[in-house]
Write an enzyme that holds these catalytic residues in place. Structure first.
Site, PDB file in Angstrom:
ATOM      1  N   GLY A 151      50.955  33.186 -44.016  1.00 47.51           N
ATOM      2  CA  GLY A 151      51.163  34.184 -45.049  1.00 47.51           C
ATOM      3  C   GLY A 151      51.669  33.531 -46.327  1.00 47.51           C
ATOM      4  O   GLY A 151      52.163  32.398 -46.323  1.00 47.51           O
ATOM      5  N   CYS A 152      51.540  34.259 -47.434  1.00 48.27           N
ATOM      6  CA  CYS A 152      51.901  33.689 -48.742  1.00 48.27           C
ATOM      7  C   CYS A 152      53.399  33.422 -48.861  1.00 48.27           C
ATOM      8  O   CYS A 152      53.826  32.323 -49.241  1.00 48.27           O
ATOM      9  CB  CYS A 152      51.408  34.597 -49.863  1.00 48.27           C
ATOM     10  SG  CYS A 152      51.888  36.333 -49.702  1.00 48.27           S
ATOM     11  N   TYR A 153      54.225  34.425 -48.547  1.00 43.59           N
ATOM     12  CA  TYR A 153      55.673  34.213 -48.590  1.00 43.59           C
ATOM     13  C   TYR A 153      56.074  33.103 -47.619  1.00 43.59           C
ATOM     14  O   TYR A 153      56.928  32.263 -47.927  1.00 43.59           O
ATOM     15  CB  TYR A 153      56.405  35.491 -48.199  1.00 43.59           C
ATOM     16  CG  TYR A 153      56.618  36.498 -49.289  1.00 43.59           C
ATOM     17  CD1 TYR A 153      57.236  36.161 -50.493  1.00 43.59           C
ATOM     18  CD2 TYR A 153      56.239  37.831 -49.107  1.00 43.59           C
ATOM     19  CE1 TYR A 153      57.463  37.103 -51.481  1.00 43.59           C
ATOM     20  CE2 TYR A 153      56.458  38.780 -50.090  1.00 43.59           C
ATOM     21  CZ  TYR A 153      57.068  38.423 -51.277  1.00 43.59           C
ATOM     22  OH  TYR A 153      57.297  39.361 -52.253  1.00 43.59           O
ATOM     23  N   ALA A 207      55.519  29.593 -49.117  1.00 44.50           N
ATOM     24  CA  ALA A 207      56.493  29.192 -50.141  1.00 44.50           C
ATOM     25  C   ALA A 207      57.854  28.899 -49.530  1.00 44.50           C
ATOM     26  O   ALA A 207      58.513  27.915 -49.893  1.00 44.50           O
ATOM     27  CB  ALA A 207      56.603  30.287 -51.199  1.00 44.50           C
TER      28      ALA A 207
END
EC number: 1.2.1.38
Length: 337
Positions: A142-144, A147
């Site tokens: 996932g994107c979060y 990061a």
């Protein structure tokens, strides 16, 4: 290599088409969408003028089975239904959540519905490249999660791994393309708001999972996501309690060494802060760190494009490895600020 994209009408799907259209080794042979089948590609992705005159196809298993590799960019629960019908020889990179979690109880808690099992977790900076290369099926993070995990990984063994606090802001494309009142322009503009408040965001278990796997320690994060008034980008601020006292310069060395061979992660020079608009349209990760000696905590600020390194770019990075190509093939892009 013949490539299929399912879920191509969504934001991540559109970014896949943009990147794949310029890839030196991949040829798009199938562009599928469910509810948008038969509609013009440029009606939903007007920026993709290279697809002028083409339409989204209805999802067809026979056509997908003719592909060498398929990207699935579907809502959670939908990928597994389709993938179960595909030929085992077809390589698959799933951008959804269906195969990310190894623990069924975590799936039940954060997602619910049928649990499909787990695949190789494809975060190339933290997952053994050989494992990805040998895998026919890879779950893209996932994107979060991307990061945050990248922010913490270099110091996971130097911090209290059960005292990690994250506040991260994301653009509206992170919520998908489904129409929602809280995402219309008049609600989002000139406004910041937290959501999935109180430790319930679905990326929490995968962040803890990948960090635990590389440290062999229990990991707990307190994660508060924020909806930002911009289309794309993530800025994550992560803090963690250091186990022992250290210097800011030693921490910088730890990060520089950890990502020394990374194609995409950069520790910025001192005094320069990550900005979301500096990574738009790329798979680049901009990172800065600081030491708050008053409370003996490290602070990490990280910017990514949620549709780039957080979705389509990372999926292609995984596909490159799966196909024994250069990790950054088709991804050597400058930003589009």
């Amino acid at each position: 290599m013949k490539i299929g994209v399912v879920g191509a009408s969504g934001y991540a799907g559109g970014e896949l088409l943009r990147l794949l259209s310029e890839h030196p080794n991949f040829e798009i042979s199938f562009i599928g969408a469910h509810t948008n089948a038969g509609e013009s590609i440029t009606a939903l992705h007007p920026q993709l003028i290279q697809f002028e005159g083409q339409q989204f196809s209805a999802v067809n298993v026979d056509d997908l089975n003719k592909c060498d590799l398929v990207f699935t960019a579907l809502p959670h629960g939908e990928s597994a239904k389709l993938i179960s019908q595909l030929n085992e020889k077809v390589k698959i990179v799933d951008l959804g959540a269906d195969y990310r979690l190894t623990d069924k109880t975590q799936w039940d808690k954060y997602y619910g519905g049928s649990y499909a099992g787990s695949w190789t977790y494809g975060l190339p900076e933290l997952t053994d490249h050989q494992l990805i290369t040998k895998s026919k099926h890879v779950a893209s993070p996932g994107c979060y999660a991307t990061a945050i995990a990248l922010s913490v990984a270099p110091v996971i063994n130097q911090i209290d791994s059960e005292d990690i606090v994250v506040v991260a802001a994301s653009g509206t494309t992170g919520a998908g393309r489904t129409a929602k009142v809280n995402l219309i322009g008049s609600e989002v503009m000139n406004n910041l708001t937290s959501y999935k408040f109180g430790g319930v965001h679905q990326h929490t278990p995968e962040i803890e999972q990948i960090l635990s796997s590389i440290s062999n320690k229990s990991v707990k994060i307190s994660f508060t996501p924020i909806l930002a008034p911009m289309p794309r980008g993530i800025l994550a601020t992560v803090t963690a309690k250091l186990i022992t006292a250290t210097s800011a310069q030693k921490l910088r060395t730890v990060y520089s060494d950890f990502y020394d061979k990374s194609k995409f992660v950069s520790l910025l020079t001192e005094g320069q802060m990550p900005m979301t608009n500096s990574v738009l349209g790329t798979s680049n990760v901009s990172m800065q760190i600081a030491l708050d000696s008053h409370v003996n905590r490290i602070i990490i600020s990280t910017a990514i494009d949620n549709l780039g390194k957080g979705a389509a770019g990372q999926a292609i990075q995984n596909a490159n490895l799966m196909c024994n190509l250069a990790e950054d093939a088709g991804l050597k892009l400058a930003g589009v600020r």
